[in-house]
Design an enzyme around this catalytic site. Structure first.
Site, short mmCIF file in Angstrom:
data_model
loop_
_atom_site.label_atom_id
_atom_site.label_comp_id
_atom_site.label_asym_id
_atom_site.label_seq_id
_atom_site.Cartn_x
_atom_site.Cartn_y
_atom_site.Cartn_z
N LYS A 46 35.95 32.22 49.00
CA LYS A 46 34.75 32.99 48.37
C LYS A 46 33.47 32.64 48.83
CE LYS A 46 36.33 37.44 46.02
NZ LYS A 46 35.88 38.34 46.51
N CYS A 130 24.81 37.91 54.05
CA CYS A 130 25.42 39.16 53.61
C CYS A 130 24.97 39.93 53.35
CB CYS A 130 25.71 38.80 51.85
SG CYS A 130 26.61 39.53 51.13
N LYS A 166 27.32 32.11 59.77
CA LYS A 166 27.79 32.73 59.92
C LYS A 166 27.06 34.22 60.36
CE LYS A 166 31.10 36.32 57.99
NZ LYS A 166 32.39 36.43 57.06
N ILE A 192 31.76 38.92 62.98
CA ILE A 192 30.59 39.15 62.37
C ILE A 192 30.78 40.04 60.93
CG2 ILE A 192 29.46 41.46 65.03
CD1 ILE A 192 30.93 43.19 63.59
#
Lengths: 308, 260
Positions: A46, A130, A166, A192
Protein backbone atom coordinates in the site's frame (compact mmCIF):
# COMPACT_ATOMS: atom_id res chain seq x y z
CA UNK A 1 6.27 -22.73 -19.72
CA UNK A 2 6.56 -19.89 -17.25
CA UNK A 3 10.18 -19.35 -18.32
CA UNK A 4 8.76 -17.75 -21.41
CA UNK A 5 7.29 -14.94 -19.27
CA UNK A 6 10.56 -14.25 -17.50
CA UNK A 7 11.78 -10.72 -18.02
CA UNK A 8 13.90 -8.07 -16.35
CA UNK A 9 12.85 -4.85 -14.71
CA UNK A 10 15.68 -2.49 -13.72
CA UNK A 11 18.09 -5.38 -13.78
CA UNK A 12 15.98 -7.60 -11.55
CA UNK A 13 14.69 -10.85 -12.99
CA UNK A 14 10.95 -11.41 -12.59
CA UNK A 15 9.07 -14.63 -13.34
CA UNK A 16 6.10 -12.78 -14.81
CA UNK A 17 5.71 -9.20 -16.07
CA UNK A 18 2.52 -8.87 -14.01
CA UNK A 19 2.62 -6.58 -10.99
CA UNK A 20 0.29 -6.23 -8.04
CA UNK A 21 -0.04 -2.43 -7.94
CA UNK A 22 -0.21 -0.14 -4.93
CA UNK A 23 -3.55 -0.02 -3.17
CA UNK A 24 -4.61 -3.56 -4.02
CA UNK A 25 -4.09 -6.38 -1.48
CA UNK A 26 -0.81 -4.86 -0.28
CA UNK A 27 -1.95 -4.05 3.25
CA UNK A 28 -0.37 -7.16 4.78
CA UNK A 29 2.40 -9.63 4.08
CA UNK A 30 -0.24 -12.28 3.53
CA UNK A 31 -2.09 -10.15 0.97
CA UNK A 32 1.14 -9.83 -1.00
CA UNK A 33 1.81 -13.54 -0.52
CA UNK A 34 -1.54 -14.69 -1.94
CA UNK A 35 -1.04 -12.40 -4.96
CA UNK A 36 2.41 -13.85 -5.56
CA UNK A 37 1.29 -17.47 -5.32
CA UNK A 38 -1.43 -16.64 -7.81
CA UNK A 39 1.11 -15.52 -10.38
CA UNK A 40 2.17 -11.91 -9.75
CA UNK A 41 5.84 -11.39 -10.64
CA UNK A 42 6.24 -8.30 -8.45
CA UNK A 43 4.07 -7.06 -5.57
CA UNK A 44 3.60 -3.52 -4.29
CA UNK A 45 2.81 -2.42 -0.76
CA UNK A 46 0.00 0.00 0.00
CA UNK A 47 1.19 3.55 -0.37
CA UNK A 48 2.70 4.15 3.06
CA UNK A 49 2.65 7.50 4.84
CA UNK A 50 4.63 8.68 7.87
CA UNK A 51 1.63 8.26 10.18
CA UNK A 52 -1.14 5.63 9.98
CA UNK A 53 -4.22 6.73 8.03
CA UNK A 54 -7.75 5.42 8.35
CA UNK A 55 -8.66 6.63 4.87
CA UNK A 56 -12.09 7.90 3.96
CA UNK A 57 -15.34 6.78 5.50
CA UNK A 58 -17.40 4.42 3.37
CA UNK A 59 -18.75 3.86 0.87
CA UNK A 60 -15.27 3.87 -0.63
CA UNK A 61 -16.15 1.98 -3.81
CA UNK A 62 -18.90 2.39 -6.38
CA UNK A 63 -19.30 0.16 -9.38
CA UNK A 64 -20.50 1.32 -12.75
CA UNK A 65 -20.72 -0.26 -16.21
CA UNK A 66 -17.13 0.42 -17.22
CA UNK A 67 -15.28 -0.08 -13.97
CA UNK A 68 -15.06 1.08 -10.39
CA UNK A 69 -14.80 4.41 -8.62
CA UNK A 70 -12.75 4.28 -5.45
CA UNK A 71 -11.78 6.73 -2.76
CA UNK A 72 -9.89 4.62 -0.25
CA UNK A 73 -8.11 7.76 0.89
CA UNK A 74 -4.64 6.28 1.39
CA UNK A 75 -5.55 4.08 4.34
CA UNK A 76 -2.37 2.43 5.57
CA UNK A 77 -0.75 1.41 8.85
CA UNK A 78 2.05 3.96 8.51
CA UNK A 79 5.61 3.48 7.32
CA UNK A 80 6.99 1.49 10.25
CA UNK A 81 4.18 -1.08 10.47
CA UNK A 82 3.91 -1.17 6.68
CA UNK A 83 7.59 -2.05 6.34
CA UNK A 84 7.19 -4.83 8.91
CA UNK A 85 4.69 -6.37 6.48
CA UNK A 86 7.13 -5.92 3.57
CA UNK A 87 9.97 -7.52 5.52
CA UNK A 88 7.76 -10.38 6.66
CA UNK A 89 6.81 -11.03 3.04
CA UNK A 90 10.46 -10.94 1.97
CA UNK A 91 11.43 -13.42 4.70
CA UNK A 92 9.23 -15.94 2.92
CA UNK A 93 9.79 -15.03 -0.71
CA UNK A 94 12.32 -13.87 -3.29
CA UNK A 95 9.60 -12.09 -5.28
CA UNK A 96 10.57 -8.42 -5.66
CA UNK A 97 8.58 -5.85 -3.69
CA UNK A 98 7.91 -2.27 -4.67
CA UNK A 99 7.51 -0.18 -1.53
CA UNK A 100 5.09 2.61 -2.37
CA UNK A 101 5.16 5.79 -0.29
CA UNK A 102 3.04 8.91 -0.24
CA UNK A 103 3.81 12.37 1.12
CA UNK A 104 3.02 15.94 0.19
CA UNK A 105 6.44 17.53 0.47
CA UNK A 106 10.11 16.79 -0.07
CA UNK A 107 11.00 16.62 3.62
CA UNK A 108 8.42 13.91 4.31
CA UNK A 109 9.41 11.96 1.19
CA UNK A 110 12.99 12.01 2.46
CA UNK A 111 11.95 10.71 5.89
CA UNK A 112 10.01 7.91 4.20
CA UNK A 113 12.96 7.09 1.95
CA UNK A 114 15.27 6.81 4.97
CA UNK A 115 12.91 4.21 6.45
CA UNK A 116 12.53 2.30 3.19
CA UNK A 117 16.34 2.19 2.89
CA UNK A 118 16.37 0.03 6.04
CA UNK A 119 13.77 -2.41 4.69
CA UNK A 120 14.03 -5.51 2.56
CA UNK A 121 12.10 -3.83 -0.29
CA UNK A 122 13.51 -3.94 -3.82
CA UNK A 123 12.15 -0.75 -5.37
CA UNK A 124 10.84 2.55 -4.05
CA UNK A 125 7.72 3.99 -5.66
CA UNK A 126 6.87 7.63 -5.08
CA UNK A 127 3.12 8.02 -5.26
CA UNK A 128 2.89 11.57 -6.57
CA UNK A 129 -0.60 11.13 -7.88
CA UNK A 130 -3.29 9.97 -5.44
CA UNK A 131 -6.48 11.52 -6.80
CA UNK A 132 -8.52 11.00 -3.63
CA UNK A 133 -7.05 13.41 -1.16
CA UNK A 134 -7.76 16.75 -2.89
CA UNK A 135 -9.65 18.12 0.11
CA UNK A 136 -6.77 17.37 2.40
CA UNK A 137 -3.72 18.03 0.27
CA UNK A 138 -4.81 19.90 -2.84
CA UNK A 139 -3.69 19.17 -6.39
CA UNK A 140 -1.41 16.11 -6.70
CA UNK A 141 2.30 16.75 -6.95
CA UNK A 142 2.31 14.91 -10.26
CA UNK A 143 0.49 17.87 -11.81
CA UNK A 144 3.63 20.00 -11.58
CA UNK A 145 6.83 19.19 -13.43
CA UNK A 146 8.77 21.42 -11.03
CA UNK A 147 7.48 19.55 -7.96
CA UNK A 148 8.08 16.17 -9.57
CA UNK A 149 11.64 17.16 -10.46
CA UNK A 150 12.37 18.53 -6.99
CA UNK A 151 11.08 15.51 -5.11
CA UNK A 152 12.49 12.82 -7.36
CA UNK A 153 15.90 14.50 -7.31
CA UNK A 154 15.99 14.81 -3.54
CA UNK A 155 14.87 11.20 -3.06
CA UNK A 156 17.32 9.88 -5.63
CA UNK A 157 20.16 11.51 -3.70
CA UNK A 158 19.54 9.33 -0.65
CA UNK A 159 17.59 6.26 -1.86
CA UNK A 160 19.39 2.95 -1.78
CA UNK A 161 16.67 1.45 -3.96
CA UNK A 162 15.82 2.23 -7.57
CA UNK A 163 13.15 4.93 -7.66
CA UNK A 164 9.90 4.71 -9.58
CA UNK A 165 7.76 7.83 -9.99
CA UNK A 166 4.02 7.13 -10.13
CA UNK A 167 2.36 9.64 -12.38
CA UNK A 168 -1.17 10.90 -12.75
CA UNK A 169 -3.17 10.61 -15.97
CA UNK A 170 -5.11 13.69 -15.00
CA UNK A 171 -2.69 16.23 -16.42
CA UNK A 172 -2.55 18.27 -19.58
CA UNK A 173 0.91 17.17 -20.68
CA UNK A 174 2.18 13.91 -19.21
CA UNK A 175 5.31 13.94 -21.38
CA UNK A 176 6.80 17.03 -19.78
CA UNK A 177 6.17 15.54 -16.34
CA UNK A 178 7.67 12.20 -17.33
CA UNK A 179 10.71 14.00 -18.74
CA UNK A 180 11.05 15.98 -15.51
CA UNK A 181 11.07 12.74 -13.51
CA UNK A 182 13.63 11.22 -15.85
CA UNK A 183 15.85 14.31 -15.70
CA UNK A 184 15.70 14.17 -11.90
CA UNK A 185 17.09 10.67 -12.04
CA UNK A 186 13.99 8.46 -11.74
CA UNK A 187 14.91 4.89 -12.63
CA UNK A 188 11.43 4.08 -13.94
CA UNK A 189 7.94 5.48 -14.25
CA UNK A 190 4.64 3.99 -13.16
CA UNK A 191 1.51 5.05 -14.98
CA UNK A 192 -1.36 5.48 -14.85
CA UNK A 193 -2.95 6.10 -11.48
CA UNK A 194 -6.75 6.23 -11.43
CA UNK A 195 -8.54 8.58 -13.78
CA UNK A 196 -10.79 11.53 -13.05
CA UNK A 197 -11.82 11.54 -10.32
CA UNK A 198 -15.45 10.85 -11.11
CA UNK A 199 -18.73 10.71 -9.26
CA UNK A 200 -21.74 8.49 -8.75
CA UNK A 201 -25.14 9.58 -7.40
CA UNK A 202 -27.78 7.57 -5.62
CA UNK A 203 -31.01 8.73 -7.20
CA UNK A 204 -33.28 7.50 -4.39
CA UNK A 205 -31.49 9.04 -1.44
CA UNK A 206 -30.25 11.94 -3.62
CA UNK A 207 -26.69 11.85 -2.37
CA UNK A 208 -23.26 11.03 -3.80
CA UNK A 209 -22.62 7.28 -3.48
CA UNK A 210 -19.05 7.80 -2.30
CA UNK A 211 -18.84 9.56 1.05
CA UNK A 212 -15.83 11.43 -0.32
CA UNK A 213 -18.16 12.45 -3.20
CA UNK A 214 -15.45 11.77 -5.80
CA UNK A 215 -13.28 8.78 -6.57
CA UNK A 216 -10.71 7.68 -9.11
CA UNK A 217 -11.85 5.52 -12.02
CA UNK A 218 -10.23 2.16 -12.65
CA UNK A 219 -11.18 -0.88 -14.69
CA UNK A 220 -11.72 -1.58 -18.40
CA UNK A 221 -13.00 1.91 -19.23
CA UNK A 222 -9.63 3.51 -18.54
CA UNK A 223 -7.53 1.19 -20.72
CA UNK A 224 -7.62 3.40 -23.84
CA UNK A 225 -6.44 6.37 -21.76
CA UNK A 226 -3.68 4.27 -20.20
CA UNK A 227 -2.49 2.98 -23.59
CA UNK A 228 -2.37 6.49 -24.98
CA UNK A 229 -0.46 7.98 -22.06
CA UNK A 230 1.96 5.05 -21.83
CA UNK A 231 2.64 5.25 -25.56
CA UNK A 232 3.19 9.01 -25.44
CA UNK A 233 5.51 8.67 -22.48
CA UNK A 234 7.36 5.68 -23.95
CA UNK A 235 7.94 7.70 -27.09
CA UNK A 236 9.62 10.45 -25.11
CA UNK A 237 11.62 8.77 -22.33
CA UNK A 238 14.48 6.27 -22.10
CA UNK A 239 13.59 4.75 -18.70
CA UNK A 240 11.32 1.70 -18.32
CA UNK A 241 7.60 2.00 -17.63
CA UNK A 242 5.43 0.02 -15.26
CA UNK A 243 2.21 0.34 -17.22
CA UNK A 244 -1.25 -0.13 -15.82
CA UNK A 245 -4.85 0.92 -16.26
CA UNK A 246 -7.74 -1.39 -17.02
CA UNK A 247 -5.73 -4.54 -17.76
CA UNK A 248 -8.18 -7.40 -17.39
CA UNK A 249 -6.99 -10.11 -19.78
CA UNK A 250 -3.90 -11.31 -21.62
CA UNK A 251 -4.51 -9.22 -24.73
CA UNK A 252 -4.81 -6.10 -22.57
CA UNK A 253 -1.41 -6.91 -21.06
CA UNK A 254 0.12 -7.47 -24.51
CA UNK A 255 -1.28 -4.13 -25.67
CA UNK A 256 0.39 -2.44 -22.68
CA UNK A 257 3.72 -3.97 -23.72
CA UNK A 258 3.20 -2.80 -27.28
CA UNK A 259 2.42 0.70 -26.02
CA UNK A 260 5.80 0.68 -24.33
CA UNK A 261 5.42 -0.83 -20.87
CA UNK A 262 8.13 -3.17 -19.59
CA UNK A 263 5.97 -4.66 -16.87
CA UNK A 264 2.23 -4.45 -16.29
CA UNK A 265 0.05 -3.73 -13.28
CA UNK A 266 -3.17 -5.68 -12.68
CA UNK A 267 -5.41 -4.24 -9.97
CA UNK A 268 -9.13 -3.85 -10.46
CA UNK A 269 -9.21 -7.10 -12.44
CA UNK A 270 -8.68 -8.88 -9.11
CA UNK A 271 -12.30 -7.98 -8.52
CA UNK A 272 -13.54 -9.09 -11.93
CA UNK A 273 -11.61 -12.36 -12.20
CA UNK A 274 -10.56 -13.26 -8.65
CA UNK A 275 -7.13 -13.33 -7.06
CA UNK A 276 -6.23 -16.02 -9.64
CA UNK A 277 -6.29 -13.27 -12.27
CA UNK A 278 -2.49 -13.12 -12.44
CA UNK A 279 -2.16 -16.77 -13.46
CA UNK A 280 -5.10 -16.45 -15.83
CA UNK A 281 -3.46 -13.49 -17.59
CA UNK A 282 -0.06 -15.24 -17.57
CA UNK A 283 -1.68 -18.12 -19.45
CA UNK A 284 -3.45 -15.81 -21.84
CA UNK A 285 -0.20 -14.02 -22.67
CA UNK A 286 1.43 -17.37 -23.43
CA UNK A 287 -1.52 -18.33 -25.58
CA UNK A 288 -1.09 -15.07 -27.50
CA UNK A 289 2.62 -15.79 -27.86
CA UNK A 290 1.88 -19.29 -29.20
CA UNK A 291 -0.67 -18.02 -31.67
CA UNK A 292 1.60 -15.29 -32.93
CA UNK A 293 4.96 -17.03 -32.88
CA UNK A 294 6.70 -15.19 -30.04
CA UNK A 295 9.09 -17.42 -28.11
CA UNK A 296 9.59 -15.14 -25.13
CA UNK A 297 7.83 -12.15 -23.65
CA UNK A 298 10.79 -9.99 -24.63
CA UNK A 299 10.14 -10.80 -28.30
CA UNK A 300 6.77 -9.07 -28.24
CA UNK A 301 7.29 -5.96 -30.37
CA UNK A 302 6.71 -2.39 -29.26
CA UNK A 303 5.02 0.23 -31.38
CA UNK A 304 7.39 2.50 -33.19
CA UNK A 305 8.05 5.59 -31.10
CA UNK A 306 6.53 8.73 -32.49
CA UNK A 307 6.51 12.39 -31.75
CA UNK A 308 3.02 12.70 -30.30
CA UNK B 1 -22.48 -5.77 -12.30
CA UNK B 2 -23.72 -3.03 -10.00
CA UNK B 3 -25.15 -4.85 -7.03
CA UNK B 4 -26.20 -1.76 -5.07
CA UNK B 5 -29.87 -1.45 -4.14
CA UNK B 6 -31.38 1.46 -2.26
CA UNK B 7 -34.48 0.23 -0.45
CA UNK B 8 -36.91 1.18 2.28
CA UNK B 9 -36.77 -0.31 5.74
CA UNK B 10 -40.00 -2.28 5.93
CA UNK B 11 -39.86 -3.17 9.62
CA UNK B 12 -37.70 -2.66 12.70
CA UNK B 13 -37.76 -5.16 15.58
CA UNK B 14 -36.28 -4.34 18.98
CA UNK B 15 -34.42 -7.46 20.09
CA UNK B 16 -32.68 -6.37 23.27
CA UNK B 17 -31.38 -3.24 24.93
CA UNK B 18 -29.00 -2.18 22.13
CA UNK B 19 -29.94 -4.66 19.45
CA UNK B 20 -32.41 -4.15 16.61
CA UNK B 21 -33.36 -6.17 13.55
CA UNK B 22 -34.00 -4.32 10.29
CA UNK B 23 -36.31 -5.95 7.75
CA UNK B 24 -36.21 -5.19 4.00
CA UNK B 25 -38.56 -6.35 1.25
CA UNK B 26 -36.14 -7.27 -1.48
CA UNK B 27 -35.01 -10.37 -3.34
CA UNK B 28 -31.37 -10.48 -2.28
CA UNK B 29 -30.69 -14.12 -3.11
CA UNK B 30 -28.24 -14.65 -0.23
CA UNK B 31 -27.10 -17.87 1.42
CA UNK B 32 -26.53 -18.40 5.17
CA UNK B 33 -23.25 -16.89 6.34
CA UNK B 34 -23.10 -14.23 3.63
CA UNK B 35 -23.16 -10.53 4.44
CA UNK B 36 -24.17 -7.17 3.02
CA UNK B 37 -22.64 -3.71 3.18
CA UNK B 38 -25.12 -1.19 4.51
CA UNK B 39 -24.98 2.61 4.30
CA UNK B 40 -27.14 5.70 4.67
CA UNK B 41 -24.58 7.80 2.72
CA UNK B 42 -23.99 9.88 5.86
CA UNK B 43 -20.51 8.49 6.51
CA UNK B 44 -19.64 4.84 6.89
CA UNK B 45 -20.60 1.62 5.18
CA UNK B 46 -20.50 -1.48 7.38
CA UNK B 47 -20.79 -5.24 6.94
CA UNK B 48 -23.71 -7.12 8.48
CA UNK B 49 -24.37 -10.85 8.35
CA UNK B 50 -27.80 -11.84 7.14
CA UNK B 51 -30.02 -13.05 9.95
CA UNK B 52 -32.59 -14.28 7.45
CA UNK B 53 -33.26 -14.20 3.73
CA UNK B 54 -35.90 -15.63 1.43
CA UNK B 55 -37.22 -14.69 -2.01
CA UNK B 56 -38.83 -11.44 -0.92
CA UNK B 57 -37.35 -10.45 2.45
CA UNK B 58 -34.03 -10.17 4.18
CA UNK B 59 -33.06 -9.07 7.66
CA UNK B 60 -29.96 -7.94 9.49
CA UNK B 61 -29.55 -7.65 13.24
CA UNK B 62 -27.52 -4.70 14.44
CA UNK B 63 -25.90 -3.95 17.77
CA UNK B 64 -25.49 -0.28 18.65
CA UNK B 65 -21.75 0.20 19.04
CA UNK B 66 -20.49 3.38 17.43
CA UNK B 67 -21.42 6.44 15.43
CA UNK B 68 -22.68 4.52 12.40
CA UNK B 69 -24.90 2.06 14.26
CA UNK B 70 -26.22 4.85 16.51
CA UNK B 71 -27.41 6.61 13.38
CA UNK B 72 -29.00 3.39 12.13
CA UNK B 73 -30.88 3.17 15.41
CA UNK B 74 -32.55 6.52 14.67
CA UNK B 75 -33.91 5.31 11.33
CA UNK B 76 -37.60 4.62 11.00
CA UNK B 77 -39.75 2.31 8.93
CA UNK B 78 -39.93 3.77 5.41
CA UNK B 79 -36.46 5.34 5.52
CA UNK B 80 -34.12 4.40 2.70
CA UNK B 81 -30.87 2.52 3.25
CA UNK B 82 -28.49 1.39 0.56
CA UNK B 83 -27.30 -2.18 0.34
CA UNK B 84 -24.48 -3.89 -1.56
CA UNK B 85 -24.22 -7.63 -1.70
CA UNK B 86 -24.62 -10.39 -0.87
CA UNK B 87 -20.90 -11.04 -0.44
CA UNK B 88 -18.64 -13.82 0.72
CA UNK B 89 -18.73 -17.53 1.34
CA UNK B 90 -21.67 -19.37 2.88
CA UNK B 91 -22.13 -22.26 5.30
CA UNK B 92 -22.16 -25.81 3.99
CA UNK B 93 -25.73 -27.07 4.35
CA UNK B 94 -25.21 -30.44 5.99
CA UNK B 95 -27.56 -33.33 6.72
CA UNK B 96 -27.58 -35.43 9.87
CA UNK B 97 -27.10 -34.14 13.36
CA UNK B 98 -25.64 -30.65 13.63
CA UNK B 99 -24.66 -28.28 16.43
CA UNK B 100 -24.84 -24.49 16.13
CA UNK B 101 -22.91 -22.43 18.66
CA UNK B 102 -23.70 -18.73 18.92
CA UNK B 103 -22.36 -15.91 21.06
CA UNK B 104 -23.91 -12.50 21.73
CA UNK B 105 -25.05 -10.51 18.74
CA UNK B 106 -23.01 -12.87 16.56
CA UNK B 107 -25.80 -15.44 16.82
CA UNK B 108 -28.38 -14.10 14.28
CA UNK B 109 -26.77 -15.56 11.09
CA UNK B 110 -27.14 -18.97 12.73
CA UNK B 111 -30.90 -18.49 12.62
CA UNK B 112 -30.80 -18.22 8.82
CA UNK B 113 -28.50 -21.26 8.79
CA UNK B 114 -30.78 -23.26 11.12
CA UNK B 115 -33.74 -22.70 8.79
CA UNK B 116 -31.82 -23.95 5.76
CA UNK B 117 -30.46 -26.94 7.68
CA UNK B 118 -33.98 -27.90 8.79
CA UNK B 119 -35.20 -27.66 5.20
CA UNK B 120 -32.40 -30.03 4.27
CA UNK B 121 -33.60 -32.55 6.87
CA UNK B 122 -30.86 -32.00 9.46
CA UNK B 123 -31.48 -32.47 13.17
CA UNK B 124 -30.49 -29.09 14.62
CA UNK B 125 -29.23 -28.26 18.11
CA UNK B 126 -28.57 -24.62 18.97
CA UNK B 127 -26.65 -23.34 21.99
CA UNK B 128 -26.72 -19.61 22.50
CA UNK B 129 -24.69 -17.61 25.01
CA UNK B 130 -24.20 -13.99 25.93
CA UNK B 131 -22.84 -11.83 28.69
CA UNK B 132 -26.24 -11.00 30.18
CA UNK B 133 -29.84 -11.48 29.12
CA UNK B 134 -29.74 -7.99 27.61
CA UNK B 135 -27.32 -9.33 25.03
CA UNK B 136 -29.04 -12.63 24.35
CA UNK B 137 -30.95 -12.58 21.07
CA UNK B 138 -33.24 -14.75 18.96
CA UNK B 139 -34.25 -17.10 21.82
CA UNK B 140 -37.92 -17.09 20.83
CA UNK B 141 -37.17 -17.36 17.14
CA UNK B 142 -35.04 -20.46 17.65
CA UNK B 143 -37.68 -22.01 19.92
CA UNK B 144 -40.37 -21.36 17.28
CA UNK B 145 -38.24 -23.15 14.67
CA UNK B 146 -38.46 -26.33 16.67
CA UNK B 147 -34.73 -26.93 17.10
CA UNK B 148 -33.15 -28.32 20.28
CA UNK B 149 -32.41 -25.03 21.96
CA UNK B 150 -30.64 -23.90 25.11
CA UNK B 151 -29.09 -20.69 26.29
CA UNK B 152 -26.85 -19.39 29.03
CA UNK B 153 -25.33 -16.12 30.27
CA UNK B 154 -21.99 -15.32 31.83
CA UNK B 155 -23.72 -13.37 34.59
CA UNK B 156 -26.12 -16.20 35.29
CA UNK B 157 -29.24 -14.10 34.62
CA UNK B 158 -31.11 -17.23 33.52
CA UNK B 159 -29.93 -19.49 36.34
CA UNK B 160 -26.70 -21.14 35.26
CA UNK B 161 -23.55 -19.10 34.73
CA UNK B 162 -21.43 -19.93 31.70
CA UNK B 163 -20.78 -19.50 28.02
CA UNK B 164 -22.05 -21.10 24.86
CA UNK B 165 -18.75 -23.00 24.75
CA UNK B 166 -19.73 -24.67 28.04
CA UNK B 167 -23.10 -25.58 26.57
CA UNK B 168 -21.40 -26.87 23.42
CA UNK B 169 -19.12 -29.06 25.53
CA UNK B 170 -22.03 -30.72 27.31
CA UNK B 171 -23.94 -31.13 24.04
CA UNK B 172 -20.89 -32.75 22.39
CA UNK B 173 -20.55 -35.13 25.35
CA UNK B 174 -24.17 -36.26 25.02
CA UNK B 175 -24.74 -36.37 21.27
CA UNK B 176 -22.73 -37.43 18.25
CA UNK B 177 -22.79 -34.47 15.85
CA UNK B 178 -21.89 -34.72 12.18
CA UNK B 179 -21.12 -31.03 11.76
CA UNK B 180 -20.61 -27.99 14.00
CA UNK B 181 -21.14 -24.33 13.07
CA UNK B 182 -20.23 -21.31 15.15
CA UNK B 183 -20.62 -17.54 15.02
CA UNK B 184 -19.73 -15.05 17.71
CA UNK B 185 -16.81 -13.15 19.21
CA UNK B 186 -13.42 -14.39 18.05
CA UNK B 187 -12.31 -15.42 21.55
CA UNK B 188 -15.42 -17.61 21.79
CA UNK B 189 -14.46 -19.31 18.53
CA UNK B 190 -10.90 -19.68 19.82
CA UNK B 191 -12.19 -21.33 23.02
CA UNK B 192 -14.40 -23.63 20.99
CA UNK B 193 -11.71 -24.82 18.59
CA UNK B 194 -9.86 -27.23 20.95
CA UNK B 195 -13.04 -29.14 21.81
CA UNK B 196 -13.78 -29.70 18.12
CA UNK B 197 -10.67 -31.74 17.32
CA UNK B 198 -12.79 -34.72 16.26
CA UNK B 199 -15.43 -32.71 14.42
CA UNK B 200 -15.85 -31.08 11.05
CA UNK B 201 -16.79 -27.45 11.52
CA UNK B 202 -17.18 -24.00 9.99
CA UNK B 203 -16.69 -20.68 11.79
CA UNK B 204 -18.07 -17.29 10.81
CA UNK B 205 -15.33 -14.65 11.21
CA UNK B 206 -15.47 -10.90 11.60
CA UNK B 207 -12.87 -8.45 10.35
CA UNK B 208 -12.80 -4.77 9.47
CA UNK B 209 -14.08 -4.50 5.92
CA UNK B 210 -13.84 -1.65 3.49
CA UNK B 211 -14.42 -2.54 -0.14
CA UNK B 212 -16.11 -5.96 0.30
CA UNK B 213 -15.10 -6.85 -3.25
CA UNK B 214 -11.71 -8.36 -2.56
CA UNK B 215 -9.47 -5.52 -3.61
CA UNK B 216 -8.43 -3.33 -0.68
CA UNK B 217 -6.79 -6.10 1.34
CA UNK B 218 -8.02 -4.81 4.70
CA UNK B 219 -9.69 -8.11 5.64
CA UNK B 220 -6.98 -10.58 4.64
CA UNK B 221 -6.09 -13.09 7.33
CA UNK B 222 -2.52 -14.12 8.07
CA UNK B 223 -0.64 -16.08 6.97
CA UNK B 224 -2.76 -17.31 4.04
CA UNK B 225 -3.88 -13.93 2.77
CA UNK B 226 -7.41 -15.18 2.23
CA UNK B 227 -9.88 -12.33 2.08
CA UNK B 228 -12.75 -12.57 4.53
CA UNK B 229 -15.02 -10.68 2.14
CA UNK B 230 -14.49 -13.20 -0.67
CA UNK B 231 -13.08 -16.52 0.60
CA UNK B 232 -14.72 -15.83 4.01
CA UNK B 233 -16.45 -14.86 6.21
CA UNK B 234 -17.30 -18.56 6.66
CA UNK B 235 -14.14 -20.63 6.85
CA UNK B 236 -13.92 -24.43 7.12
CA UNK B 237 -11.82 -26.28 9.67
CA UNK B 238 -8.95 -26.98 7.29
CA UNK B 239 -8.41 -23.24 6.75
CA UNK B 240 -9.11 -22.20 10.35
CA UNK B 241 -6.38 -24.57 11.54
CA UNK B 242 -3.80 -22.74 9.41
CA UNK B 243 -4.58 -19.23 10.65
CA UNK B 244 -1.84 -17.73 12.80
CA UNK B 245 -3.74 -14.52 13.59
CA UNK B 246 -6.87 -16.35 14.82
CA UNK B 247 -7.53 -15.27 18.40
CA UNK B 248 -4.33 -13.21 18.45
CA UNK B 249 -4.92 -10.03 16.44
CA UNK B 250 -7.05 -8.34 13.83
CA UNK B 251 -6.50 -5.19 11.78
CA UNK B 252 -8.12 -1.78 12.20
CA UNK B 253 -9.08 0.70 9.46
CA UNK B 254 -5.44 1.65 8.94
CA UNK B 255 -4.38 -1.98 8.58
CA UNK B 256 -2.51 -1.87 11.90
CA UNK B 257 -2.53 -5.10 13.90
CA UNK B 258 -4.65 -4.87 17.04
CA UNK B 259 -4.15 -7.62 19.61
CA UNK B 260 -7.15 -9.28 21.23
Amino acid sequence: MHNRLKTKFLGVEVKSPLVLPAGVMGMSFSGMHISKINGAGIVTSKSLTLQPRKGHKGPVVAEFEGGILNCMGLCNPGISDGLVEVDQFKERSRTPVIVSVFATNTADFLKLTTEVNKSKGDFLELNLSCPNVFDEFGIPLAASKEEVFKIVKAVKDISKLPVIAKLSPNVYNIVEIALAAQKAGADALCLINTVGPGMAIDAKIVKPVLFNKFGGLSGPCIKPIALKLIYQTYSAVEIPILGMGGVTCGIDAVEMLMAGATIIGVGTAVYYRGIEVFDKINHEIIQFMDENGYESIDNIPRLEKSDV
Amino acid sequence: MNKRATIKISNIIKEAKDIKTFVFKHNLGAKPGQFIMLTDFEGGEKPFSLADCDTNTFTVTVKRIGEFTSRLFQKEIGDFLSVRGPFGSSFFISKGSVLLVGGGYGTPPLYFLAKELLKNGASVTVVNGAKSKDDLVFCDRFRELGVHYSNITQLGCLGREGTSVDLAQSALAKTKFDYVYAAGPEMMLKALQPILKEHEYEFLFERYMKCAIGICGNCTIDPLGIRLCVEGPVLPKKLVEQLTEFGKYHRDATGKRIEY
